[in-house]
Design a protein around this motif. Sequence first.
Motif, PDB file in Angstrom:
ATOM      1  N   MET A 274      -3.334  -3.171   0.188  1.00 46.01           N
ATOM      2  CA  MET A 274      -2.031  -2.634   0.335  1.00 46.01           C
ATOM      3  C   MET A 274      -2.077  -1.061   0.162  1.00 46.01           C
ATOM      4  O   MET A 274      -2.995  -0.703  -0.646  1.00 46.01           O
ATOM      5  CB  MET A 274      -1.011  -3.504  -0.517  1.00 46.01           C
ATOM      6  N   LYS A 275      -0.900  -0.757   0.642  1.00 47.86           N
ATOM      7  CA  LYS A 275      -0.796   0.938   0.500  1.00 47.86           C
ATOM      8  C   LYS A 275      -0.142   1.185  -0.625  1.00 47.86           C
ATOM      9  O   LYS A 275       1.006   0.466  -1.063  1.00 47.86           O
ATOM     10  CB  LYS A 275      -0.324   1.799   1.679  1.00 47.86           C
ATOM     11  N   VAL A 276      -0.564   2.086  -1.472  1.00 49.13           N
ATOM     12  CA  VAL A 276       0.033   2.439  -2.895  1.00 49.13           C
ATOM     13  C   VAL A 276       0.545   3.994  -2.793  1.00 49.13           C
ATOM     14  O   VAL A 276      -0.421   4.747  -2.501  1.00 49.13           O
ATOM     15  CB  VAL A 276      -0.364   2.203  -4.059  1.00 49.13           C
ATOM     16  N   LYS A 277       2.059   4.125  -3.019  1.00 46.38           N
ATOM     17  CA  LYS A 277       2.520   5.436  -2.756  1.00 46.38           C
ATOM     18  C   LYS A 277       2.739   5.886  -4.233  1.00 46.38           C
ATOM     19  O   LYS A 277       3.439   5.101  -5.016  1.00 46.38           O
ATOM     20  CB  LYS A 277       3.368   5.556  -1.781  1.00 46.38           C
ATOM     21  N   TYR A 278       2.691   7.336  -4.555  1.00 46.18           N
ATOM     22  CA  TYR A 278       3.076   7.790  -6.024  1.00 46.18           C
ATOM     23  C   TYR A 278       4.007   9.013  -5.481  1.00 46.18           C
ATOM     24  O   TYR A 278       3.665   9.749  -4.727  1.00 46.18           O
ATOM     25  CB  TYR A 278       2.040   8.271  -6.746  1.00 46.18           C
ATOM     26  N   PHE A 279       5.046   9.044  -6.453  1.00 50.44           N
ATOM     27  CA  PHE A 279       6.082  10.059  -6.066  1.00 50.44           C
ATOM     28  C   PHE A 279       6.322  11.122  -7.379  1.00 50.44           C
ATOM     29  O   PHE A 279       6.120  10.356  -8.646  1.00 50.44           O
ATOM     30  CB  PHE A 279       7.361   9.656  -5.597  1.00 50.44           C
TER      31      PHE A 279
ATOM     32  N   GLY B 141      -2.845  12.336  -9.345  1.00 52.99           N
ATOM     33  CA  GLY B 141      -3.572  13.222  -8.436  1.00 52.99           C
ATOM     34  C   GLY B 141      -3.742  12.997  -7.068  1.00 52.99           C
ATOM     35  O   GLY B 141      -4.447  13.763  -6.240  1.00 52.99           O
ATOM     36  N   VAL B 142      -3.146  11.830  -6.621  1.00 50.63           N
ATOM     37  CA  VAL B 142      -3.236  11.536  -5.451  1.00 50.63           C
ATOM     38  C   VAL B 142      -1.757  11.047  -4.917  1.00 50.63           C
ATOM     39  O   VAL B 142      -0.958  10.654  -5.660  1.00 50.63           O
ATOM     40  CB  VAL B 142      -4.019  10.605  -4.699  1.00 50.63           C
ATOM     41  N   ALA B 143      -1.256  11.330  -3.470  1.00 46.81           N
ATOM     42  CA  ALA B 143       0.133  10.744  -3.091  1.00 46.81           C
ATOM     43  C   ALA B 143       0.047   9.332  -2.691  1.00 46.81           C
ATOM     44  O   ALA B 143       1.233   8.647  -2.809  1.00 46.81           O
ATOM     45  CB  ALA B 143       0.483  11.864  -1.708  1.00 46.81           C
ATOM     46  N   GLU B 144      -1.292   8.990  -2.104  1.00 41.71           N
ATOM     47  CA  GLU B 144      -1.184   7.402  -1.652  1.00 41.71           C
ATOM     48  C   GLU B 144      -2.573   7.122  -1.575  1.00 41.71           C
ATOM     49  O   GLU B 144      -3.311   8.019  -1.494  1.00 41.71           O
ATOM     50  CB  GLU B 144      -0.266   7.341  -0.426  1.00 41.71           C
ATOM     51  N   GLU B 145      -2.839   5.766  -1.619  1.00 44.87           N
ATOM     52  CA  GLU B 145      -4.009   5.080  -1.535  1.00 44.87           C
ATOM     53  C   GLU B 145      -3.977   3.624  -1.069  1.00 44.87           C
ATOM     54  O   GLU B 145      -2.856   3.148  -1.148  1.00 44.87           O
ATOM     55  CB  GLU B 145      -4.932   5.494  -2.992  1.00 44.87           C
ATOM     56  N   THR B 146      -4.992   3.423  -0.650  1.00 44.92           N
ATOM     57  CA  THR B 146      -5.002   1.876  -0.188  1.00 44.92           C
ATOM     58  C   THR B 146      -6.029   1.045  -1.313  1.00 44.92           C
ATOM     59  O   THR B 146      -7.116   1.512  -1.721  1.00 44.92           O
ATOM     60  CB  THR B 146      -5.615   1.377   0.990  1.00 44.92           C
ATOM     61  N   VAL B 147      -5.440   0.080  -1.767  1.00 42.70           N
ATOM     62  CA  VAL B 147      -6.056  -0.686  -2.994  1.00 42.70           C
ATOM     63  C   VAL B 147      -6.039  -2.342  -2.813  1.00 42.70           C
ATOM     64  O   VAL B 147      -5.313  -2.831  -1.944  1.00 42.70           O
ATOM     65  CB  VAL B 147      -5.295  -0.595  -4.287  1.00 42.70           C
ATOM     66  N   GLU B 148      -6.918  -2.932  -3.308  1.00 44.51           N
ATOM     67  CA  GLU B 148      -7.133  -4.346  -3.128  1.00 44.51           C
ATOM     68  C   GLU B 148      -7.344  -4.979  -4.578  1.00 44.51           C
ATOM     69  O   GLU B 148      -8.115  -5.143  -5.160  1.00 44.51           O
ATOM     70  CB  GLU B 148      -8.316  -4.556  -2.380  1.00 44.51           C
ATOM     71  N   PRO B 149      -5.952  -5.196  -4.895  1.00 41.27           N
ATOM     72  CA  PRO B 149      -6.137  -5.566  -6.589  1.00 41.27           C
ATOM     73  C   PRO B 149      -6.565  -7.129  -6.672  1.00 41.27           C
ATOM     74  O   PRO B 149      -6.719  -7.778  -5.410  1.00 41.27           O
ATOM     75  CB  PRO B 149      -4.688  -5.575  -6.886  1.00 41.27           C
ATOM     76  N   PRO B 150      -7.030  -7.615  -7.754  1.00 45.58           N
ATOM     77  CA  PRO B 150      -7.771  -9.055  -7.668  1.00 45.58           C
ATOM     78  C   PRO B 150      -6.629 -10.030  -7.593  1.00 45.58           C
ATOM     79  O   PRO B 150      -5.361  -9.649  -7.749  1.00 45.58           O
ATOM     80  CB  PRO B 150      -8.285  -9.108  -8.948  1.00 45.58           C
ATOM     81  N   ALA B 151      -6.804 -11.226  -7.337  1.00 49.15           N
ATOM     82  CA  ALA B 151      -5.953 -12.071  -7.072  1.00 49.15           C
ATOM     83  C   ALA B 151      -4.883 -12.600  -8.442  1.00 49.15           C
ATOM     84  O   ALA B 151      -3.718 -13.055  -8.189  1.00 49.15           O
ATOM     85  CB  ALA B 151      -6.295 -13.690  -6.737  1.00 49.15           C
ATOM     86  N   SER B 152      -5.358 -12.139  -9.577  1.00 44.70           N
ATOM     87  CA  SER B 152      -4.720 -12.096 -10.819  1.00 44.70           C
ATOM     88  C   SER B 152      -3.571 -11.430 -10.902  1.00 44.70           C
ATOM     89  O   SER B 152      -2.651 -11.396 -11.763  1.00 44.70           O
ATOM     90  CB  SER B 152      -5.750 -12.052 -11.996  1.00 44.70           C
ATOM     91  N   VAL B 153      -3.599 -10.314  -9.993  1.00 47.04           N
ATOM     92  CA  VAL B 153      -2.448  -9.320 -10.269  1.00 47.04           C
ATOM     93  C   VAL B 153      -1.409  -9.728  -9.095  1.00 47.04           C
ATOM     94  O   VAL B 153      -1.678  -9.710  -7.861  1.00 47.04           O
ATOM     95  CB  VAL B 153      -2.986  -8.126  -9.689  1.00 47.04           C
ATOM     96  N   ARG B 154      -0.295 -10.443  -9.709  1.00 49.35           N
ATOM     97  CA  ARG B 154       0.735 -10.997  -8.810  1.00 49.35           C
ATOM     98  C   ARG B 154       2.039 -10.265  -8.865  1.00 49.35           C
ATOM     99  O   ARG B 154       2.935 -10.722  -8.041  1.00 49.35           O
ATOM    100  CB  ARG B 154       1.045 -12.464  -9.481  1.00 49.35           C
ATOM    101  N   THR B 155       2.312  -9.545  -9.810  1.00 48.13           N
ATOM    102  CA  THR B 155       3.549  -8.823  -9.713  1.00 48.13           C
ATOM    103  C   THR B 155       3.610  -7.535  -9.795  1.00 48.13           C
ATOM    104  O   THR B 155       2.430  -6.875 -10.151  1.00 48.13           O
ATOM    105  CB  THR B 155       4.584  -9.257 -11.224  1.00 48.13           C
TER     106      THR B 155
END
Length: 83
Positions: free
Chosen positions: A1-6, A14-28
């Motif tokens: 998923m894409k994560v954006k920071y403002f 130090g970044v405006a956006e990135e693509t991350v793949e959190p583990p299945a335990s990250v649900r919320t």
Amino acid sequence: MKVKYFAWVRERIGVAEETVEPPASVRTVGDLIGWLSARGDTYAYAFETPRVIRAAIDHAHVKPDAAIAGAREIAFFPPMTGG
């Protein structure tokens, strides 16, 4: 998923956006904040007070207990004031 920071969240990480793949335990959104915080000092600094961080999933404002399954984009930003 894409994560954006403002605003200062972006400045601290130090970044405006990135693509991350959190583990299945990250649900919320709250889980995601915790997982991101553990990625390093800049993330820990950006999310040091999670209760003030606001989030949006696919452009809709959400609370920390919102599920992230199926989200294409999650944005994090500080509280905003009108004027």
